[in-house]
Design a protein around this motif. Sequence first.
Motif, PDB file in Angstrom:
ATOM      1  N   LYS A  49       0.890  -1.156  -0.003  1.00 23.04           N
ATOM      2  CA  LYS A  49      -0.134  -0.282  -0.179  1.00 23.04           C
ATOM      3  C   LYS A  49       1.085   1.190   0.326  1.00 23.04           C
ATOM      4  N   ARG A  50       1.994   0.707   0.707  1.00 18.28           N
ATOM      5  CA  ARG A  50       2.564   2.144   0.550  1.00 18.28           C
ATOM      6  C   ARG A  50       3.282   3.057  -0.245  1.00 18.28           C
ATOM      7  N   LEU A  51       4.000   1.359  -0.670  1.00 20.30           N
ATOM      8  CA  LEU A  51       4.214   1.573  -2.193  1.00 20.30           C
ATOM      9  C   LEU A  51       4.171   2.324  -3.439  1.00 20.30           C
ATOM     10  N   SER A  52       2.676   1.754  -3.733  1.00 20.62           N
ATOM     11  CA  SER A  52       1.592   2.185  -4.747  1.00 20.62           C
ATOM     12  C   SER A  52       1.583   3.676  -4.682  1.00 20.62           C
ATOM     13  N   TRP A 104       3.254   8.771  -6.631  1.00 22.69           N
ATOM     14  CA  TRP A 104       3.295  10.182  -6.124  1.00 22.69           C
ATOM     15  C   TRP A 104       4.263  10.659  -6.963  1.00 22.69           C
ATOM     16  N   LEU A 105       5.036   9.776  -7.097  1.00 23.49           N
ATOM     17  CA  LEU A 105       6.566   9.991  -7.608  1.00 23.49           C
ATOM     18  C   LEU A 105       6.116  10.122  -9.308  1.00 23.49           C
ATOM     19  N   ALA A 106       5.532   9.846  -9.797  1.00 22.17           N
ATOM     20  CA  ALA A 106       4.635   9.748 -11.512  1.00 22.17           C
ATOM     21  C   ALA A 106       4.258  10.543 -11.761  1.00 22.17           C
ATOM     22  N   VAL A 162      13.070   9.693 -13.025  1.00 21.30           N
ATOM     23  CA  VAL A 162      13.314   9.046 -11.465  1.00 21.30           C
ATOM     24  C   VAL A 162      13.796   7.854 -11.897  1.00 21.30           C
ATOM     25  N   ILE A 163      15.238   7.519 -11.483  1.00 21.52           N
ATOM     26  CA  ILE A 163      15.905   6.019 -12.078  1.00 21.52           C
ATOM     27  C   ILE A 163      15.389   5.985 -10.592  1.00 21.52           C
ATOM     28  N   ILE A 188       1.399   3.410 -14.834  1.00 27.32           N
ATOM     29  CA  ILE A 188       2.441   4.391 -14.626  1.00 27.32           C
ATOM     30  C   ILE A 188       3.454   3.504 -15.218  1.00 27.32           C
ATOM     31  N   SER A 189       3.751   4.671 -16.704  1.00 21.39           N
ATOM     32  CA  SER A 189       4.165   4.304 -17.612  1.00 21.39           C
ATOM     33  C   SER A 189       6.174   3.814 -17.188  1.00 21.39           C
TER      34      SER A 189
END
Length: 105
Positions: free
Chosen positions: A63-66, A71-73, A80-81, A98-99
């Motif tokens: 859940k936290r990762l999703s 957010w980063l996307a 973002v690498i 997310i691509s």
Amino acid sequence: VAVDNELGLKVDVGNRFVTAEQLSTGAKEQLYLALRLAMVNLLYPDKKMPILLDDSFVYYDDKRLSRVLSWLAGCGYEQVILFTCQHREMDIMDQMGISYHGIFL
């Protein structure tokens, strides 16, 4: 979040402050990621900087990762690498549409 005189991080949990060390590993890692990204935005407010993350999400639950990947996307970083030894990040980005460009070594 507050920084004390010894540069230690403390988090307001409603009725008191707890130190970063008292948090779960995933919450602590999330706190440090937020701090690093805030520093990038403070140091380079007018530049779109690339963000390099090396196994930054190992201790995140799904859940936290999703949430952080979403957010980063959408946050507008130039690039973002993400270095990782797992496929979990790619699986979640695939599920969320997310691509990304994956490179496997």
